[in-house]
Design an enzyme around this catalytic site. Structure first.
Site, PDB file in Angstrom:
ATOM      1  N   HIS A  18       0.835  -1.200   0.000  1.00 20.18           N
ATOM      2  CA  HIS A  18       0.000   0.000   0.000  1.00 20.18           C
ATOM      3  C   HIS A  18       0.874   1.255   0.000  1.00 20.18           C
ATOM      4  O   HIS A  18       0.678   2.157  -0.832  1.00 20.18           O
ATOM      5  CB  HIS A  18      -0.909  -0.018   1.235  1.00 20.18           C
ATOM      6  CG  HIS A  18      -1.828   1.166   1.326  1.00 20.18           C
ATOM      7  ND1 HIS A  18      -3.112   1.154   0.836  1.00 20.18           N
ATOM      8  CD2 HIS A  18      -1.630   2.418   1.831  1.00 20.18           C
ATOM      9  CE1 HIS A  18      -3.670   2.336   1.039  1.00 20.18           C
ATOM     10  NE2 HIS A  18      -2.792   3.129   1.646  1.00 20.18           N
ATOM     11  N   GLU A  19       1.828   1.287   0.916  1.00 18.56           N
ATOM     12  CA  GLU A  19       2.708   2.459   1.002  1.00 18.56           C
ATOM     13  C   GLU A  19       3.638   2.546  -0.199  1.00 18.56           C
ATOM     14  O   GLU A  19       4.027   3.643  -0.612  1.00 18.56           O
ATOM     15  CB  GLU A  19       3.503   2.435   2.303  1.00 18.56           C
ATOM     16  CG  GLU A  19       2.662   2.403   3.576  1.00 18.56           C
ATOM     17  CD  GLU A  19       1.647   3.529   3.647  1.00 18.56           C
ATOM     18  OE1 GLU A  19       1.887   4.598   3.038  1.00 18.56           O
ATOM     19  OE2 GLU A  19       0.610   3.341   4.305  1.00 18.56           O
ATOM     20  N   HIS A  22       1.970   4.632  -2.859  1.00 18.58           N
ATOM     21  CA  HIS A  22       2.136   6.064  -2.599  1.00 18.58           C
ATOM     22  C   HIS A  22       3.558   6.510  -2.941  1.00 18.58           C
ATOM     23  O   HIS A  22       3.768   7.555  -3.564  1.00 18.58           O
ATOM     24  CB  HIS A  22       1.873   6.365  -1.118  1.00 18.58           C
ATOM     25  CG  HIS A  22       0.443   6.177  -0.692  1.00 18.58           C
ATOM     26  ND1 HIS A  22      -0.619   6.669  -1.402  1.00 18.58           N
ATOM     27  CD2 HIS A  22      -0.084   5.562   0.412  1.00 18.58           C
ATOM     28  CE1 HIS A  22      -1.745   6.372  -0.778  1.00 18.58           C
ATOM     29  NE2 HIS A  22      -1.443   5.696   0.323  1.00 18.58           N
TER      30      HIS A  22
END
Length: 419
Positions: A18-19, A22
């Site tokens: 998920h990170e 980003h």
């Protein structure tokens, strides 16, 4: 596999990817990423590479990517600040030292009058001879305070300097990578374990069952019931369950021979409902095909996305309450149960959790990715961004409410599993 290890690996992987979404889109947009963290709370280990600090933190409840300009991390040098300056060969400032009283070699001292460390990149003040001087500041200059170095962030490297599309994609990329991770997990399952074909092939017949009395055997391929063609096990099961105590004519193939037989499903009652059963067992055949594995990965990802949205709809309409939700404790207990059924079931569970994490983050709630995307939508409609202080307050309140929700859900999990 030990439950604790399985939980850490699964949850850590979901947070990491998920990170990573980003992080990758931030870097592609030219945004300075100050920290890439897995976990919250105290730092366990940290490694600085380039302009980014990569950390593993104590509490495995999430993670974050800290981007320049996103959290008001800029340093303002107020008039009267006494700072130490280190210059390079081009007379540009490459280090600004705060709280520095001792003279160091090659360091100039300046009583700051004005400074622009974002757009103009200069600092102006009075030197030790009380002359007003100005120095240009390198784009890669470092601010040192109490022994800690922080890169300055020129405005064009800050999150809020980027176009609306780039900012939105940077935020959306987190959930997107959760969906991509789920797809690759399902794809891996399809490549290694094979893809279920769902052919209606009987893999076992129970004793004293209608199927056994009618002469049905293991390996029979059901092709028709009455005039209705049967292509999948789901179609076969659905027809049987809807026909309790109703004679059905089965057509099946055995060793190349077409056989017909009449079978009357036995009526079974469960949870106040009646359905038919003929007493056969089923285990779907599998097929190993790389192209079909890709289609299987996409199909499973979409299917579970739809199911999770349906569950969210049930929560919104009150068909089940907050007591049915699970937090980290509930996920841990579920992981413990799934792990007992082998690595492929554990992988399937990880893929479902990844999709769930992606969807939950896209909900239009403050502090979540969906909440931030909602503010970007307002910006697109209004033609100008929402005041950053007001947006920050909304997200702060959202974080507090989410923490309260997490405590409530965790307490429900503890009561459910330990009392």
């Amino acid at each position: 596999m030990d439950t604790t290890i399985a939980f850490i690996l699964i949850f850590g992987s979901l947070v990491f990817f998920h990170e990573l979404g980003h992080f990758i889109f931030a870097k592609r947009a030219g945004i300075m990423v100050r920290e890439f963290a897995v976990g919250f709370g105290p730092k366990i280990v940290g490694i600085t590479k380039g302009e980014t600090l990569y950390t593993l933190r104590l509490l495995p409840l999430g993670g974050y990517v800290r981007m320049a300009g996103e959290d008001m991390d800029s340093v303002e040098l107020q008039p009267g600040f006494r700072v130490g300056l280190v210059l390079n060969s081009k007379e540009q400032v490459i280090k600004i030292v705060l709280n520095q009283n001792k003279q160091q070699q090659d360091m100039l001292f300046l009583e700051t009058e004005r400074a622009d460390l974002e757009k103009g990149l200069w600092i102006e003040g009075y030197d030790e001879e009380e002359r007003l001087v100005r120095y240009s500041v390198s784009r890669k200059a470092v601010i040192t305070e109490n022994g800690k170095d922080t890169l300055i962030a020129p405005y064009d490297r800050q999150f809020n300097s980027k176009s609306l599309v780039k900012r939105a994609m940077t935020i959306f990329a987190g959930p997107l990578f959760n969906f991509i991770l789920a797809f690759f997990i399902f794809l891996t399952i399809g490549l290694i374990q094979g893809i279920p074909t769902y052919e209606p092939i009987i893999t076992g017949v129970n004793e004293d069952s209608p199927a056994l009395e009618a002469g049905m055997q293991k390996g029979d391929l059901v092709t028709k019931i009455g005039e209705e063609k049967i292509a999948t096990w789901q179609e076969l099961a659905s027809k049987i369950q809807a026909s309790a105590e109703q004679p059905l004519t089965f057509e099946f193939v055995r060793d190349g021979e077409v056989i017909q037989s009449s079978i009357t499903p036995k009526a079974i009652e469960q949870n106040g409902e009646t359905f038919g059963q003929i007493g056969v067992l089923y285990e779907s055949p599998v097929e190993k095909n790389p192209l079909k594995a890709v289609a299987y990965g996409a199909e499973q990802t979409v299917t579970w996305m739809v199911k999770i949205f349906e569950l969210l709809g049930m929560l919104i309409t009150g068909q089940f309450t907050i007591d049915a939700l699970s937090g980290p404790v509930g996920i841990y207990k579920a992981t413990e149960e799934v792990a007992q059924y082998g690595i492929f079931n554990l992988m399937n569970w990880a893929a479902i959790l990844s999709i769930n994490l992606g969807i939950m983050n896209l909900l239009p709630l403050p502090a979540l990715d969906g909440g931030r995307l909602l503010f970007f939508l307002f910006e697109a409609i209004r033609g100008r961004p929402v005041d950053r202080q007001k947006e920050g307050m909304v997200h702060f309140v959202g974080i507090m409410l989410l923490m309260v929700l997490m405590v409530v859900v965790t307490w429900n999990d503890i009561q459910r599993f330990f009392f």
